[in-house]
Enzyme design. Structure first.
Site, PDB file in Angstrom:
ATOM      1  N   GLN A 130       8.310   7.715  -8.981  1.00  0.00           N
ATOM      2  CA  GLN A 130       7.580   8.259  -9.655  1.00  0.00           C
ATOM      3  C   GLN A 130       5.865   7.937  -9.834  1.00  0.00           C
ATOM      4  O   GLN A 130       5.062   8.778  -9.809  1.00  0.00           O
ATOM      5  CB  GLN A 130       8.158   7.886 -11.094  1.00  0.00           C
ATOM      6  CG  GLN A 130       9.366   8.478 -11.442  1.00  0.00           C
ATOM      7  CD  GLN A 130       9.515   9.896 -11.263  1.00  0.00           C
ATOM      8  OE1 GLN A 130       8.596  11.023 -11.636  1.00  0.00           O
ATOM      9  NE2 GLN A 130      10.357  10.543 -10.303  1.00  0.00           N
ATOM     10  N   GLU A 131       5.611   6.823  -9.342  1.00  0.00           N
ATOM     11  CA  GLU A 131       4.291   6.235  -9.163  1.00  0.00           C
ATOM     12  C   GLU A 131       3.604   7.222  -8.189  1.00  0.00           C
ATOM     13  O   GLU A 131       2.678   7.793  -8.256  1.00  0.00           O
ATOM     14  CB  GLU A 131       4.068   4.956  -8.700  1.00  0.00           C
ATOM     15  CG  GLU A 131       4.767   3.804  -9.764  1.00  0.00           C
ATOM     16  CD  GLU A 131       4.466   2.441  -9.283  1.00  0.00           C
ATOM     17  OE1 GLU A 131       3.401   2.114  -8.728  1.00  0.00           O
ATOM     18  OE2 GLU A 131       5.387   1.666  -9.468  1.00  0.00           O
ATOM     19  N   ARG A 181      -5.499  -8.229  -9.148  1.00  0.00           N
ATOM     20  CA  ARG A 181      -6.385  -8.958  -9.877  1.00  0.00           C
ATOM     21  C   ARG A 181      -6.931  -8.296 -11.056  1.00  0.00           C
ATOM     22  O   ARG A 181      -6.992  -7.000 -11.185  1.00  0.00           O
ATOM     23  CB  ARG A 181      -7.903  -9.418  -8.942  1.00  0.00           C
ATOM     24  CG  ARG A 181      -7.720 -10.476  -8.111  1.00  0.00           C
ATOM     25  CD  ARG A 181      -8.664 -10.637  -7.148  1.00  0.00           C
ATOM     26  NE  ARG A 181      -8.366 -11.547  -6.198  1.00  0.00           N
ATOM     27  CZ  ARG A 181      -8.297 -12.747  -6.046  1.00  0.00           C
ATOM     28  NH1 ARG A 181      -8.951 -13.371  -6.831  1.00  0.00           N
ATOM     29  NH2 ARG A 181      -7.956 -13.242  -4.826  1.00  0.00           N
ATOM     30  N   ILE A 182      -7.398  -9.065 -12.073  1.00  0.00           N
ATOM     31  CA  ILE A 182      -7.967  -8.318 -13.150  1.00  0.00           C
ATOM     32  C   ILE A 182      -9.386  -8.241 -12.900  1.00  0.00           C
ATOM     33  O   ILE A 182     -10.192  -8.963 -12.549  1.00  0.00           O
ATOM     34  CB  ILE A 182      -7.586  -9.203 -14.362  1.00  0.00           C
ATOM     35  CG1 ILE A 182      -6.211  -9.387 -14.685  1.00  0.00           C
ATOM     36  CG2 ILE A 182      -8.335  -8.675 -15.521  1.00  0.00           C
ATOM     37  CD1 ILE A 182      -5.964 -10.242 -15.921  1.00  0.00           C
ATOM     38  N   GLY A 184       0.715  -1.176   0.068  1.00  0.00           N
ATOM     39  CA  GLY A 184       0.147   0.097  -0.153  1.00  0.00           C
ATOM     40  C   GLY A 184       0.693   1.308   0.040  1.00  0.00           C
ATOM     41  O   GLY A 184       0.491   2.273   0.425  1.00  0.00           O
ATOM     42  N   SER A 185       2.081   1.156  -0.710  1.00  0.00           N
ATOM     43  CA  SER A 185       2.674   2.421  -0.776  1.00  0.00           C
ATOM     44  C   SER A 185       2.069   3.523  -1.403  1.00  0.00           C
ATOM     45  O   SER A 185       2.115   4.811  -1.095  1.00  0.00           O
ATOM     46  CB  SER A 185       4.169   2.287  -1.027  1.00  0.00           C
ATOM     47  OG  SER A 185       4.353   2.054  -2.340  1.00  0.00           O
ATOM     48  N   ASP A 235      -4.532  -3.843 -18.523  1.00  0.00           N
ATOM     49  CA  ASP A 235      -3.529  -2.822 -18.657  1.00  0.00           C
ATOM     50  C   ASP A 235      -3.527  -1.813 -19.854  1.00  0.00           C
ATOM     51  O   ASP A 235      -2.451  -1.553 -20.556  1.00  0.00           O
ATOM     52  CB  ASP A 235      -2.093  -3.066 -18.302  1.00  0.00           C
ATOM     53  CG  ASP A 235      -1.790  -3.562 -17.049  1.00  0.00           C
ATOM     54  OD1 ASP A 235      -2.502  -3.306 -15.999  1.00  0.00           O
ATOM     55  OD2 ASP A 235      -1.112  -4.479 -16.749  1.00  0.00           O
ATOM     56  N   HIS A 238       0.418   1.561 -12.912  1.00  0.00           N
ATOM     57  CA  HIS A 238       1.058   0.517 -13.658  1.00  0.00           C
ATOM     58  C   HIS A 238       2.702   0.604 -13.650  1.00  0.00           C
ATOM     59  O   HIS A 238       3.143   1.716 -14.122  1.00  0.00           O
ATOM     60  CB  HIS A 238       0.848  -0.187 -14.929  1.00  0.00           C
ATOM     61  CG  HIS A 238       1.157  -1.087 -15.343  1.00  0.00           C
ATOM     62  ND1 HIS A 238       0.989  -2.548 -14.853  1.00  0.00           N
ATOM     63  CD2 HIS A 238       2.209  -1.342 -16.209  1.00  0.00           C
ATOM     64  CE1 HIS A 238       1.791  -3.474 -15.700  1.00  0.00           C
ATOM     65  NE2 HIS A 238       2.615  -2.798 -16.412  1.00  0.00           N
TER      66      HIS A 238
HETATM   67  C1  GAR Z   1       3.037  -0.734  -7.492  1.00  0.00           C
HETATM   68  O1  GAR Z   1       4.487  -0.944  -8.028  1.00  0.00           O
HETATM   69  C2  GAR Z   1       2.185  -1.016  -8.515  1.00  0.00           C
HETATM   70  O2  GAR Z   1       2.425  -0.151  -9.697  1.00  0.00           O
HETATM   71  C3  GAR Z   1       2.030  -2.141  -8.910  1.00  0.00           C
HETATM   72  O3  GAR Z   1       2.327  -2.909  -7.750  1.00  0.00           O
HETATM   73  C4  GAR Z   1       2.853  -2.118  -6.774  1.00  0.00           C
HETATM   74  C5  GAR Z   1       2.192  -1.962  -5.614  1.00  0.00           C
HETATM   75  O4  GAR Z   1       2.913  -1.191  -4.552  1.00  0.00           O
HETATM   76  N1  GAR Z   1       0.936  -2.671  -9.652  1.00  0.00           N
HETATM   77  C6  GAR Z   1       0.863  -3.270 -10.629  1.00  0.00           C
HETATM   78  O5  GAR Z   1       1.874  -4.290 -10.845  1.00  0.00           O
HETATM   79  C7  GAR Z   1      -0.414  -3.913 -11.376  1.00  0.00           C
HETATM   80  N2  GAR Z   1      -0.365  -4.726 -12.419  1.00  0.00           N
HETATM   81  P1  GAR Z   1       2.203  -0.736  -3.470  1.00  0.00           P
HETATM   82  O6  GAR Z   1       1.171  -1.716  -2.333  1.00  0.00           O
HETATM   83  O7  GAR Z   1       3.169  -0.453  -2.472  1.00  0.00           O
HETATM   84  O8  GAR Z   1       1.496   0.575  -3.907  1.00  0.00           O
END
Ligand code: GAR
Length: 204
Positions: free
Chosen positions: A175-176, A93-94, A13-14, A147, A111
């Site tokens: 960057q996310e 999940r999709i 969950g970052s 995606d 993503h």
């Molecule tokens: C993130 O890097 C996100 O972009 C990726 O999972 C990670 C979750 O991190 N998502 C995918 O790969 C979806 N296809 P987080 O739980 O720390 O936010």
């Protein structure tokens, strides 16, 4: 008008934390994080939600005979919180068509790759194995494909010769944490307009 946001998560969950931080700092205005839903019972994202006074709900996929039953539960939960915008923040999940149809053009996913390259799991690993010199992340609206929905924002980072999956993933993650809140801000301020699959920025 306040935008009620529901966040779907599966893990640490970052990205959820980044959205929470941007709400608490005032960068995201007129936004309420109404509910966080996880398909994984011990996802740390649920703890993060609780620590910030946000309702945290675990919905057990194994408790439903079909994916449709599971997703109907997701929809009724989102509806019970009057959710306007759904964020997929590391939801692994999709999403089925039921949820997508209910919230068309109101579901965003983050993503860890520059789509349309490296869809699916392990974006940073795929980028390294392919040998690209630039990697990054994408925020997009969710459609029925994997995606494949309209792209809202992207950000790129260099790939270094000595990168491992983990060093590249953390450079991308930074960057996310920046572009996901930015996309939410654009949406909540009514600045996104769709022209087919092209997302345009409305200047108002
Ligand atoms: C993130 O890097 C996100 O972009 C990726 O999972 C990670 C979750 O991190 N998502 C995918 O790969 C979806 N296809 P987080 O739980 O720390 O936010």
């Amino acid at each position: 008008m306040t935008t009620n946001i529901g966040v779907l998560v599966s893990g640490r969950g970052s990205n959820l934390q980044s959205i929470i931080d941007h709400v608490e700092s005032g960068y995201l205005k007129k936004v309420k994080l109404s509910v966080v839903i996880s398909d994984v019972k011990d996802a740390f994202a649920l703890e993060r939600a609780k620590m910030h006074g946000i309702d945290a709900v675990f919905i057990d996929p194994r408790a439903y005979a079909s994916k449709m039953g599971f997703e109907e539960k997701i929809i009724t939960t989102l509806k019970s919180y009057n959710v306007d915008l759904v964020l997929l923040a590391g939801y692994m999940r999709i999403l089925g068509s039921e949820v997508i149809q209910t919230y068309r053009e109101r579901i965003m996913n983050i993503h860890p790759a520059l789509l349309p390259s490296f869809k699916g799991l392990h974006g940073p690993r795929q980028a390294l194995e392919y040998g690209v010199k630039v990697a990054g992340c994408t925020v997009h609206f969710v459609d029925e494909g994997m995606d494949s929905g309209p792209i809202i924002l992207q950000s790129c980072v260099p790939v270094k010769d000595n990168d491992t999956e983990s060093t590249l993933a953390s450079r991308i993650l930074e960057q996310e944490h920046r572009i996901f809140p930015e996309a939410v801000k654009l949406f909540t301020e009514g600045k996104l307009k769709l022209d087919g699959r092209i997302v345009l920025r409305r200047e108002n």
